[in-house]
Design a protein around this motif. Sequence first.
Motif, PDB file in Angstrom:
ATOM      1  N   ILE A 111    -103.667 -29.394 -51.235  1.00 31.26           N
ATOM      2  CA  ILE A 111    -102.598 -29.308 -52.231  1.00 31.26           C
ATOM      3  C   ILE A 111    -103.140 -29.636 -53.622  1.00 31.26           C
ATOM      4  O   ILE A 111    -102.851 -28.935 -54.611  1.00 31.26           O
ATOM      5  CB  ILE A 111    -101.436 -30.242 -51.864  1.00 31.26           C
ATOM      6  CG1 ILE A 111    -100.741 -29.748 -50.587  1.00 31.26           C
ATOM      7  CG2 ILE A 111    -100.419 -30.329 -53.005  1.00 31.26           C
ATOM      8  CD1 ILE A 111     -99.674 -30.689 -50.069  1.00 31.26           C
TER       9      ILE A 111
ATOM     10  N   CYS B  90    -103.364 -26.911 -56.724  1.00 29.39           N
ATOM     11  CA  CYS B  90    -102.700 -27.131 -58.016  1.00 29.39           C
ATOM     12  C   CYS B  90    -103.704 -27.150 -59.162  1.00 29.39           C
ATOM     13  O   CYS B  90    -103.490 -26.511 -60.209  1.00 29.39           O
ATOM     14  CB  CYS B  90    -101.911 -28.446 -57.974  1.00 29.39           C
ATOM     15  SG  CYS B  90    -100.526 -28.441 -56.815  1.00 29.39           S
TER      16      CYS B  90
ATOM     17  N   GLY C  92     -99.064 -23.937 -52.333  1.00 32.62           N
ATOM     18  CA  GLY C  92     -99.264 -25.385 -52.417  1.00 32.62           C
ATOM     19  C   GLY C  92     -97.958 -26.151 -52.360  1.00 32.62           C
ATOM     20  O   GLY C  92     -97.873 -27.218 -51.736  1.00 32.62           O
TER      21      GLY C  92
ATOM     22  N   LEU D 106     -96.591 -26.416 -48.901  1.00 28.57           N
ATOM     23  CA  LEU D 106     -97.365 -27.304 -48.025  1.00 28.57           C
ATOM     24  C   LEU D 106     -96.944 -28.770 -48.159  1.00 28.57           C
ATOM     25  O   LEU D 106     -97.292 -29.586 -47.287  1.00 28.57           O
ATOM     26  CB  LEU D 106     -98.858 -27.191 -48.341  1.00 28.57           C
ATOM     27  CG  LEU D 106     -99.553 -25.880 -47.970  1.00 28.57           C
ATOM     28  CD1 LEU D 106    -100.999 -25.903 -48.448  1.00 28.57           C
ATOM     29  CD2 LEU D 106     -99.498 -25.643 -46.469  1.00 28.57           C
ATOM     30  N   LEU D 107     -96.203 -29.105 -49.204  1.00 27.17           N
ATOM     31  CA  LEU D 107     -95.851 -30.512 -49.456  1.00 27.17           C
ATOM     32  C   LEU D 107     -95.150 -31.186 -48.274  1.00 27.17           C
ATOM     33  O   LEU D 107     -95.495 -32.324 -47.928  1.00 27.17           O
ATOM     34  CB  LEU D 107     -94.999 -30.611 -50.724  1.00 27.17           C
ATOM     35  CG  LEU D 107     -95.735 -30.370 -52.047  1.00 27.17           C
ATOM     36  CD1 LEU D 107     -94.746 -30.340 -53.210  1.00 27.17           C
ATOM     37  CD2 LEU D 107     -96.783 -31.455 -52.272  1.00 27.17           C
TER      38      LEU D 107
ATOM     39  N   GLN E 103    -105.119 -22.589 -45.495  1.00 28.06           N
ATOM     40  CA  GLN E 103    -104.627 -23.250 -46.700  1.00 28.06           C
ATOM     41  C   GLN E 103    -105.681 -23.243 -47.802  1.00 28.06           C
ATOM     42  O   GLN E 103    -105.343 -23.197 -48.991  1.00 28.06           O
ATOM     43  CB  GLN E 103    -104.230 -24.698 -46.375  1.00 28.06           C
ATOM     44  CG  GLN E 103    -103.154 -24.829 -45.316  1.00 28.06           C
ATOM     45  CD  GLN E 103    -102.976 -26.255 -44.848  1.00 28.06           C
ATOM     46  OE1 GLN E 103    -103.466 -27.200 -45.489  1.00 28.06           O
ATOM     47  NE2 GLN E 103    -102.281 -26.452 -43.738  1.00 28.06           N
TER      48      GLN E 103
END
Length: 332
Positions: A30, A34, A69, A72-73, A299
Motif C-alpha cells: 500500500i 501510494c 491501493g 487493499l486497505l 498487489q
Amino acid sequence: MANLTGVDLSSSSGVSMIPMVYASGVVVNILLICICNAVNLVVVPKLNDIKDTEKVFYLSLSITDLLVGITLLPLVPSAVTRTWIFGKLACNVHGILMTIIPICSTCVFVFLNLDRFVAIFQPMKYHQLVTKRRAVILLSGFALMVFTFLLICVTFVSHFDGIVVFQLETFVCSVVLSRGKVAFVLTTFAFSFWLPAILLLVGYIQIVRVAWQHVRKIHQAVTAPKTPDGERCARRPGENIPPVKQRRATGTKSIALMVVVTGSFSLCWLPFSIIESYLLIHPDGIPTALRLSAHWLPQTSSWRNAVTFLVLKKSYRQMVQKCFSCRQSTSD
C-alpha cells in the motif's frame, strides 16, 4: 462459511505469524503503491521525451493503481484480527471492487502497450491513428462503462449475499470459488491475466523481430560496397554480414524490454491464476503461506511500473531528482 459480524474466526488458540507477516506485506504494498504512483502523477507530465498520448495512458494507469491501493486497505485489519469488522454490505461492495479494479488496471496497462505497438509498427500513420483526444475519449468511455457496471452491482448488492463472503484463508471479501463457478473464474482470469499476457507477449516478440530486421537493413546499407559514382550497392542475398555492436545493442534492448514488461506482469499474476484454478479441483490442496504469497504478488503490479521507469529510464530519474531537489530547497 465465514462470519461477517466481527466474531473471531480463528480455530486455533495461538495466533499464527502468517497473518501478521501477510498484513505487513500488504502495508508495504500500500505504501509503495501510494508513493510510486504519486511520484508518477507529478513526474510524468513533466517528461519531454514521452508523447502526450503516452502521458494520458501513464497517468490513467497511476490513478487506477492508486485505487487498487485504496481497496487493499481493509485487508490489514482483517489479517490482524482474522475477522471482517466492516459489516456484510461493506463486504459485498469490497468483493466487487477487488474483482473489477485490478481488471481495470490491467486493461489500462494493455492500452498503454497497444499505443507503443502502434507507434512501432505504424510510425508514419501513428499521429493520424492515435491522438491525445482519441486517447482521452477511449479512457473516458472505458471509465464510464466501469462506473455504470459498478453502479449496477452496488444497486443490487444485496443479491451478492452468499456469493461474496469473507475468506478466512486470504483475509479478503471475494467471490466464492467453487466447481459450480468454473466458467466465472476462468472468464475472470482470462480477461485479467491470460489474454493481456498473450497480447503483450505476441506484441513484444513482433517488436524484437521488426527491430532485428531494421538493424539488418541499416547494416546492409552501411557496409555495402560503393559504386564508381559513390553510391552504395545492396549486398547480395546470402552474403555474410559481419556483426556490429549496434545490432547487438538494439537486439539486447528489445529483448530486455520484452522480458521486463511481460516477465514482471506474468510473475505477478501467473502464480495467482494457477493456484486459484487448482483450488477449484482441490480446495484444501494449497498451503496457506503459498496461497497468501500468490495473493500478495499481484498487489505488487500496481507499483512495479514506476520502479521499472526509475531503473530503466534516465530522464525519469533525472526528473525525480529535480523535483525532489526543488522541494527540498523550497523547504529549506
